[in-house]
Write an enzyme that holds these catalytic residues in place. Structure first.
Site, short mmCIF file in Angstrom:
data_model
loop_
_atom_site.label_atom_id
_atom_site.label_comp_id
_atom_site.label_asym_id
_atom_site.label_seq_id
_atom_site.Cartn_x
_atom_site.Cartn_y
_atom_site.Cartn_z
N ALA A 117 28.63 20.41 49.23
CA ALA A 117 29.32 21.55 49.45
C ALA A 117 30.83 21.83 49.27
CB ALA A 117 28.63 22.11 50.89
N ASP A 118 31.32 20.58 49.92
CA ASP A 118 32.61 20.50 49.98
C ASP A 118 33.31 20.09 48.73
OD1 ASP A 118 33.23 20.71 52.70
OD2 ASP A 118 32.99 18.72 53.27
N VAL A 119 32.81 19.43 47.94
CA VAL A 119 33.06 19.17 46.62
C VAL A 119 33.00 20.33 45.88
CG1 VAL A 119 32.60 17.84 44.05
CG2 VAL A 119 32.92 16.81 46.56
N ASN B 46 30.44 20.52 55.41
CA ASN B 46 29.48 20.25 54.39
C ASN B 46 28.25 20.35 55.00
OD1 ASN B 46 29.13 19.17 51.68
ND2 ASN B 46 28.23 17.77 52.71
N ALA C 188 35.84 22.72 46.61
CA ALA C 188 37.16 22.16 46.14
C ALA C 188 37.24 22.70 44.75
CB ALA C 188 37.16 20.79 46.25
#
Length: 196
Positions: free
Chosen positions: A166-168, A138, A171
């Protein structure tokens, strides 16, 4: 009432946030998600806060899943995972491009045992392009994208955002792509044929 993904089998070979969150969203919709971890375990198992000996982050990112520990550097473990893939609908992985090729688990290798399987790859810099082999957690993605340039006070070090945006987003897009693929496969009449 049955959940929308009841009966869908998912293998999740992912670590930390983006890939596991994709798997969790699929599990929340009723999919049977098997999280495959190395003997060292998912990195988020050590992420604070720790309550009753467990990482709150790990529990939140991996709810509604079953777990399997495999040392994929051992050929028999790879063989076991391919047997599992032969009877699954989705394979979610979050590694740098090329890592799973060396282990015999690249998309082409998994599709050789199950041509209908949906193979979803989550990576920081994509599957092609000049930066594809770089690790992309992230904070790195937020710095690269310029998000960090607008956080904190002028002239001082950027402030790390409190949400792993960014990770969310990674996903969410991986889940979106997987769901779209499941709809496409179901419309073509291929889902669950051949004993699955």
């Amino acid at each position: 009432m049955a959940k929308p993904l009841a009966g869908i089998k998912v293998i999740e070979l992912a670590n930390f946030i983006a890939g596991p969150l994709c798997g969790t969203l699929l599990a929340d919709m009723g999919a049977d998600v098997i999280k495959v971890e190395s003997p060292r375990g998912d990195m988020s198992r050590a992420t604070p806060p720790i309550r009753n000996g467990e990482s709150v982050s790990f529990v939140a990112l991996n709810r509604n899943k079953r777990s399997l520990v495999l040392d994929l550097k051992r050929p028999e473990a790879t063989e076991m995972l391919l047997k599992l893939a032969a009877q699954s609908d989705v394979f979610v992985e979050a590694n740098r491009p090329g890592v799973l090729d060396k282990l015999g688990l690249a998309a082409a290798q998994v599709k050789a045992v199950n041509p209908r399987i949906i193979y979803t790859s989550v990576s920081g810099f994509g599957q092609s392009g000049p930066y594809r082999r770089r690790a992309g957690v992230n904070l790195i993605i937020e710095a690269f994208s310029g998000v960090l340039s607008v956080t904190g006070a002028p002239g001082e070090m950027p402030m790390r955002p409190g949400v792993q945006t960014a990770d969310v987003f990674g996903a969410l897009f991986a889940t979106y792509a997987t769901l779209a693929s499941l709809v496409g496969v179901a419309r073509n009449g291929d889902l669950h044929e051949g004993g699955n």
